[in-house]
Design a protein around this motif. Structure first.
Motif, PDB file in Angstrom:
ATOM      1  N   TRP A  73       0.833  -1.204   0.000  1.00  0.00           N
ATOM      2  CA  TRP A  73       0.000   0.000   0.000  1.00  0.00           C
ATOM      3  C   TRP A  73       0.871   1.259   0.000  1.00  0.00           C
ATOM      4  N   LEU A  74       0.380   2.292  -0.703  1.00  0.00           N
ATOM      5  CA  LEU A  74       0.941   3.636  -0.587  1.00  0.00           C
ATOM      6  C   LEU A  74      -0.168   4.522  -0.032  1.00  0.00           C
ATOM      7  N   ALA A  75       0.078   5.131   1.134  1.00  0.00           N
ATOM      8  CA  ALA A  75      -0.916   5.988   1.779  1.00  0.00           C
ATOM      9  C   ALA A  75      -0.534   7.450   1.575  1.00  0.00           C
ATOM     10  N   VAL A  76      -1.497   8.235   1.091  1.00  0.00           N
ATOM     11  CA  VAL A  76      -1.240   9.641   0.786  1.00  0.00           C
ATOM     12  C   VAL A  76      -2.206  10.499   1.607  1.00  0.00           C
ATOM     13  N   THR A  77      -1.666  11.277   2.528  1.00  0.00           N
ATOM     14  CA  THR A  77      -2.500  12.087   3.413  1.00  0.00           C
ATOM     15  C   THR A  77      -2.535  13.563   3.027  1.00  0.00           C
ATOM     16  N   SER A  78      -1.925  13.902   1.895  1.00  0.00           N
ATOM     17  CA  SER A  78      -1.969  15.267   1.383  1.00  0.00           C
ATOM     18  C   SER A  78      -1.575  15.245  -0.083  1.00  0.00           C
ATOM     19  N   ARG A  79      -2.185  16.126  -0.858  1.00  0.00           N
ATOM     20  CA  ARG A  79      -1.768  16.264  -2.260  1.00  0.00           C
ATOM     21  C   ARG A  79      -0.287  16.609  -2.342  1.00  0.00           C
ATOM     22  N   ASN A  80       0.198  17.350  -1.344  1.00  0.00           N
ATOM     23  CA  ASN A  80       1.604  17.756  -1.349  1.00  0.00           C
ATOM     24  C   ASN A  80       2.544  16.559  -1.266  1.00  0.00           C
ATOM     25  N   GLY A  81       2.063  15.465  -0.687  1.00  0.00           N
ATOM     26  CA  GLY A  81       2.889  14.264  -0.597  1.00  0.00           C
ATOM     27  C   GLY A  81       3.278  13.698  -1.942  1.00  0.00           C
ATOM     28  N   LEU A  82       2.567  14.120  -2.994  1.00  0.00           N
ATOM     29  CA  LEU A  82       2.834  13.604  -4.335  1.00  0.00           C
ATOM     30  C   LEU A  82       3.827  14.461  -5.120  1.00  0.00           C
ATOM     31  N   LEU A  83       4.311  15.545  -4.502  1.00  0.00           N
ATOM     32  CA  LEU A  83       5.247  16.429  -5.205  1.00  0.00           C
ATOM     33  C   LEU A  83       6.512  15.696  -5.640  1.00  0.00           C
ATOM     34  N   ALA A  84       6.917  14.704  -4.855  1.00  0.00           N
ATOM     35  CA  ALA A  84       8.145  13.963  -5.177  1.00  0.00           C
ATOM     36  C   ALA A  84       7.886  12.757  -6.076  1.00  0.00           C
ATOM     37  N   ARG A  91       5.846   4.598 -12.426  1.00  0.00           N
ATOM     38  CA  ARG A  91       6.099   3.278 -13.051  1.00  0.00           C
ATOM     39  C   ARG A  91       6.379   2.222 -11.994  1.00  0.00           C
ATOM     40  N   GLU A  92       7.139   2.592 -10.959  1.00  0.00           N
ATOM     41  CA  GLU A  92       7.454   1.645  -9.878  1.00  0.00           C
ATOM     42  C   GLU A  92       6.178   1.223  -9.139  1.00  0.00           C
ATOM     43  N   ILE A  93       5.341   2.207  -8.845  1.00  0.00           N
ATOM     44  CA  ILE A  93       4.090   1.919  -8.127  1.00  0.00           C
ATOM     45  C   ILE A  93       3.213   0.963  -8.935  1.00  0.00           C
ATOM     46  N   LYS A  94       3.096   1.229 -10.224  1.00  0.00           N
ATOM     47  CA  LYS A  94       2.284   0.385 -11.092  1.00  0.00           C
ATOM     48  C   LYS A  94       2.899  -1.001 -11.256  1.00  0.00           C
ATOM     49  N   ALA A  95       4.209  -1.030 -11.417  1.00  0.00           N
ATOM     50  CA  ALA A  95       4.889  -2.308 -11.645  1.00  0.00           C
ATOM     51  C   ALA A  95       4.747  -3.240 -10.452  1.00  0.00           C
ATOM     52  N   HIS A  96       4.711  -2.690  -9.250  1.00  0.00           N
ATOM     53  CA  HIS A  96       4.613  -3.514  -8.041  1.00  0.00           C
ATOM     54  C   HIS A  96       3.176  -3.665  -7.545  1.00  0.00           C
ATOM     55  N   GLY A  97       2.240  -3.098  -8.282  1.00  0.00           N
ATOM     56  CA  GLY A  97       0.827  -3.298  -7.967  1.00  0.00           C
ATOM     57  C   GLY A  97       0.387  -2.782  -6.608  1.00  0.00           C
ATOM     58  N   LEU A  98       0.954  -1.666  -6.179  1.00  0.00           N
ATOM     59  CA  LEU A  98       0.570  -1.125  -4.866  1.00  0.00           C
ATOM     60  C   LEU A  98      -0.876  -0.637  -4.880  1.00  0.00           C
ATOM     61  N   HIS A  99      -1.577  -0.894  -3.781  1.00  0.00           N
ATOM     62  CA  HIS A  99      -2.888  -0.288  -3.572  1.00  0.00           C
ATOM     63  C   HIS A  99      -2.648   1.149  -3.117  1.00  0.00           C
ATOM     64  N   LEU A 100      -3.517   2.057  -3.552  1.00  0.00           N
ATOM     65  CA  LEU A 100      -3.342   3.471  -3.236  1.00  0.00           C
ATOM     66  C   LEU A 100      -4.470   3.958  -2.346  1.00  0.00           C
ATOM     67  N   ALA A 101      -4.086   4.509  -1.189  1.00  0.00           N
ATOM     68  CA  ALA A 101      -5.057   5.022  -0.227  1.00  0.00           C
ATOM     69  C   ALA A 101      -4.933   6.539  -0.158  1.00  0.00           C
ATOM     70  N   ALA A 102      -6.059   7.241  -0.335  1.00  0.00           N
ATOM     71  CA  ALA A 102      -6.074   8.706  -0.316  1.00  0.00           C
ATOM     72  C   ALA A 102      -6.916   9.201   0.849  1.00  0.00           C
ATOM     73  N   ILE A 103      -6.507  10.331   1.428  1.00  0.00           N
ATOM     74  CA  ILE A 103      -7.214  10.864   2.589  1.00  0.00           C
ATOM     75  C   ILE A 103      -8.543  11.512   2.213  1.00  0.00           C
ATOM     76  N   GLY A 104      -8.721  11.860   0.953  1.00  0.00           N
ATOM     77  CA  GLY A 104      -9.965  12.490   0.522  1.00  0.00           C
ATOM     78  C   GLY A 104     -10.034  12.601  -0.988  1.00  0.00           C
TER      79      GLY A 104
END
Length: 199
Positions: A73-84, A91-104
């Protein structure tokens, strides 16, 4: 008289019993973009003086050494967390099939803008709410990577009791020089005094 307006309450002038049109407001904001409060006040006919008092800065190479194979899982608690999160990270996230959790919904939309679809969106868009809700979606063999702010409290640290967990700071809040803010306040105060004196 002074009026303190917080967030979306500015869209309720009839309920508040206070007309915003023609009034002047000083709005401190983070970043150069227009804030929601600025837009809402202007929509009510107010004059807005917006001053940047801080900015969001990405942490360079924050995710460079992450072993994505360790996480489910990749947990994202702010849009700002995606700046990096750049194309290589996507591509890495997709390749490893991570589930994505968003705060809103706004964070889910920010993921979508990166070409990533949120698998899970918190119903209560707070750190505490996301922690409580996400726990019900996780399994003991899951591993969560949380992208968060440098120097801030880790709102999802409690997940470490339920599964493997790590947090990486991908952005930081940076103060800016406040001379412009101070000068703007002085101009507004002088303008108000001038209005009072000359009636």
């Amino acid at each position: 008289p002074a009026v303190l307006v917080v967030g979306a309450t500015v869209a309720l002038p009839a309920t508040l019993g206070f007309p915003f049109a023609g009034k002047r407001y000083l709005v401190p904001k983070i970043g150069a973009d227009e804030s929601k409060l600025e837009l809402l006040l202007r929509a009510q006919g107010a004059v807005v003086d917006a001053v940047e008092v801080g900015r969001i800065v990405p942490v360079a190479d924050a995710l460079k050494d992450v072993d994505w194979s360790r996480f489910t899982w990749l947990a994202v608690t702010s849009r700002n967390g995606l700046l990096a999160v750049d194309e290589r990270i996507v591509r890495e996230i997709k390749a490893h099939g991570l589930h994505l959790a968003a705060i809103g919904k706004a964070t889910a939309a920010a993921l979508a803008a990166k070409g990533l679809a949120a698998d899970w969106v918190a119903q209560e868009s707070t750190g505490e709410g996301m922690l409580r809700e996400l726990r019900t979606a996780l399994k003991p063999n899951d591993a969560v990577l949380h992208v968060t702010a440098a120097g801030g409290a880790d709102s999802l640290a409690g997940l470490a009791k339920d599964c493997a967990y790590a947090a990486v700071a991908t952005y930081r809040n940076e103060a800016v020089e406040l001379k412009a803010f101070e000068q703007r306040v002085k101009r507004i105060v002088i303008g108000v005094l001038h209005h009072i004196i000359l009636g």
